[in-house]
Design a protein around this motif. Structure first.
Motif, PDB file in Angstrom:
ATOM      1  N   THR A   1      12.384 -15.798  12.945  1.00  0.00           N
ATOM      2  CA  THR A   1      11.333 -15.561  13.932  1.00  0.00           C
ATOM      3  C   THR A   1      11.737 -15.910  15.359  1.00  0.00           C
ATOM      4  O   THR A   1      10.964 -15.692  16.279  1.00  0.00           O
ATOM      5  CB  THR A   1      10.066 -16.374  13.589  1.00  0.00           C
ATOM      6  OG1 THR A   1      10.401 -17.757  13.574  1.00  0.00           O
ATOM      7  CG2 THR A   1       9.507 -15.967  12.245  1.00  0.00           C
ATOM      8  N   ALA A   2      12.937 -16.455  15.547  1.00  0.00           N
ATOM      9  CA  ALA A   2      13.359 -16.879  16.881  1.00  0.00           C
ATOM     10  C   ALA A   2      13.608 -15.668  17.771  1.00  0.00           C
ATOM     11  O   ALA A   2      14.204 -14.684  17.333  1.00  0.00           O
ATOM     12  CB  ALA A   2      14.622 -17.726  16.794  1.00  0.00           C
ATOM     13  N   PRO A   3      13.128 -15.717  19.021  1.00  0.00           N
ATOM     14  CA  PRO A   3      13.424 -14.621  19.948  1.00  0.00           C
ATOM     15  C   PRO A   3      14.893 -14.624  20.320  1.00  0.00           C
ATOM     16  O   PRO A   3      15.549 -15.667  20.310  1.00  0.00           O
ATOM     17  CB  PRO A   3      12.547 -14.927  21.162  1.00  0.00           C
ATOM     18  CG  PRO A   3      12.316 -16.393  21.094  1.00  0.00           C
ATOM     19  CD  PRO A   3      12.333 -16.756  19.632  1.00  0.00           C
ATOM     20  N   ARG A   4      15.394 -13.483  20.628  1.00  0.00           N
ATOM     21  CA  ARG A   4      16.798 -13.366  21.010  1.00  0.00           C
ATOM     22  C   ARG A   4      16.980 -13.918  22.418  1.00  0.00           C
ATOM     23  O   ARG A   4      16.243 -13.571  23.339  1.00  0.00           O
ATOM     24  CB  ARG A   4      17.258 -11.917  20.954  1.00  0.00           C
ATOM     25  CG  ARG A   4      17.232 -11.343  19.574  1.00  0.00           C
ATOM     26  CD  ARG A   4      18.287 -12.013  18.722  1.00  0.00           C
ATOM     27  NE  ARG A   4      18.174 -11.573  17.337  1.00  0.00           N
ATOM     28  CZ  ARG A   4      18.572 -12.308  16.325  1.00  0.00           C
ATOM     29  NH1 ARG A   4      19.074 -13.487  16.532  1.00  0.00           N
ATOM     30  NH2 ARG A   4      18.454 -11.867  15.102  1.00  0.00           N
ATOM     31  N   VAL A   5      17.951 -14.768  22.580  1.00  0.00           N
ATOM     32  CA  VAL A   5      18.236 -15.400  23.868  1.00  0.00           C
ATOM     33  C   VAL A   5      19.269 -14.550  24.596  1.00  0.00           C
ATOM     34  O   VAL A   5      20.212 -14.069  23.982  1.00  0.00           O
ATOM     35  CB  VAL A   5      18.772 -16.834  23.653  1.00  0.00           C
ATOM     36  CG1 VAL A   5      19.107 -17.488  24.967  1.00  0.00           C
ATOM     37  CG2 VAL A   5      17.757 -17.647  22.887  1.00  0.00           C
ATOM     38  N   PRO A   6      19.095 -14.329  25.891  1.00  0.00           N
ATOM     39  CA  PRO A   6      20.101 -13.571  26.633  1.00  0.00           C
ATOM     40  C   PRO A   6      21.475 -14.222  26.527  1.00  0.00           C
ATOM     41  O   PRO A   6      21.586 -15.422  26.317  1.00  0.00           O
ATOM     42  CB  PRO A   6      19.607 -13.593  28.074  1.00  0.00           C
ATOM     43  CG  PRO A   6      18.263 -14.177  28.058  1.00  0.00           C
ATOM     44  CD  PRO A   6      18.020 -14.801  26.730  1.00  0.00           C
ATOM     45  N   GLY A   7      22.479 -13.420  26.692  1.00  0.00           N
ATOM     46  CA  GLY A   7      23.846 -13.907  26.592  1.00  0.00           C
ATOM     47  C   GLY A   7      24.166 -14.961  27.631  1.00  0.00           C
ATOM     48  O   GLY A   7      23.450 -15.125  28.614  1.00  0.00           O
ATOM     49  N   PRO A   8      25.255 -15.687  27.415  1.00  0.00           N
ATOM     50  CA  PRO A   8      25.595 -16.762  28.358  1.00  0.00           C
ATOM     51  C   PRO A   8      25.894 -16.239  29.757  1.00  0.00           C
ATOM     52  O   PRO A   8      25.647 -16.935  30.736  1.00  0.00           O
ATOM     53  CB  PRO A   8      26.826 -17.412  27.736  1.00  0.00           C
ATOM     54  CG  PRO A   8      27.288 -16.515  26.660  1.00  0.00           C
ATOM     55  CD  PRO A   8      26.165 -15.607  26.299  1.00  0.00           C
ATOM     56  N   ALA A   9      26.403 -15.022  29.871  1.00  0.00           N
ATOM     57  CA  ALA A   9      26.714 -14.485  31.202  1.00  0.00           C
ATOM     58  C   ALA A   9      25.440 -14.342  32.030  1.00  0.00           C
ATOM     59  O   ALA A   9      25.422 -14.648  33.223  1.00  0.00           O
ATOM     60  CB  ALA A   9      27.426 -13.149  31.079  1.00  0.00           C
ATOM     61  N   LEU A  10      24.368 -13.876  31.414  1.00  0.00           N
ATOM     62  CA  LEU A  10      23.105 -13.720  32.129  1.00  0.00           C
ATOM     63  C   LEU A  10      22.534 -15.078  32.519  1.00  0.00           C
ATOM     64  O   LEU A  10      22.021 -15.257  33.622  1.00  0.00           O
ATOM     65  CB  LEU A  10      22.109 -12.948  31.268  1.00  0.00           C
ATOM     66  CG  LEU A  10      20.770 -12.636  31.904  1.00  0.00           C
ATOM     67  CD1 LEU A  10      20.961 -11.801  33.168  1.00  0.00           C
ATOM     68  CD2 LEU A  10      19.877 -11.915  30.927  1.00  0.00           C
ATOM     69  N   ARG A  11      22.662 -16.060  31.634  1.00  0.00           N
ATOM     70  CA  ARG A  11      22.157 -17.394  31.948  1.00  0.00           C
ATOM     71  C   ARG A  11      22.943 -18.022  33.092  1.00  0.00           C
ATOM     72  O   ARG A  11      22.373 -18.677  33.964  1.00  0.00           O
ATOM     73  CB  ARG A  11      22.224 -18.292  30.713  1.00  0.00           C
ATOM     74  CG  ARG A  11      21.114 -17.997  29.723  1.00  0.00           C
ATOM     75  CD  ARG A  11      21.153 -18.975  28.614  1.00  0.00           C
ATOM     76  NE  ARG A  11      22.319 -18.675  27.784  1.00  0.00           N
ATOM     77  CZ  ARG A  11      22.491 -19.120  26.562  1.00  0.00           C
ATOM     78  NH1 ARG A  11      21.611 -19.893  26.013  1.00  0.00           N
ATOM     79  NH2 ARG A  11      23.560 -18.788  25.874  1.00  0.00           N
ATOM     80  N   VAL A  12      24.237 -17.814  33.099  1.00  0.00           N
ATOM     81  CA  VAL A  12      25.070 -18.360  34.186  1.00  0.00           C
ATOM     82  C   VAL A  12      24.694 -17.701  35.504  1.00  0.00           C
ATOM     83  O   VAL A  12      24.543 -18.376  36.536  1.00  0.00           O
ATOM     84  CB  VAL A  12      26.570 -18.156  33.869  1.00  0.00           C
ATOM     85  CG1 VAL A  12      27.427 -18.476  35.083  1.00  0.00           C
ATOM     86  CG2 VAL A  12      26.972 -19.019  32.685  1.00  0.00           C
TER      87      VAL A  12
END
Length: 61
Positions: free
Chosen positions: A24-35
């Motif tokens: 049920t966990a939502p997909r987290v954006p990739g690390p590049a987007l977070r950076v």
């Protein structure tokens, strides 16, 4: 209740919770987007903290 049984029940329950969370966990954006977002927030913070000629700094007494 014996400690062995209690530990086994805990492990079964924890495994079930992990499976449920993974399903049920939502997909987290990739690390590049977070950076990229993190650096944008740093840039925004620096702009707000840096005094400019258009926005003079006033000190409250």
């Amino acid at each position: 209740m014996h400690a062995d049984i209690h530990l086994q029940l805990h492990q079964l329950h924890a495994a079930a919770l992990h499976r449920e969370a993974a399903a049920t966990a939502p997909r987290v954006p990739g690390p590049a987007l977070r950076v990229q977002l993190g650096w944008r927030l740093v840039e925004l913070g620096l702009r707000l903290a840096t005094p400019t000629l258009r926005r003079p700094v006033t000190l409250a007494a």
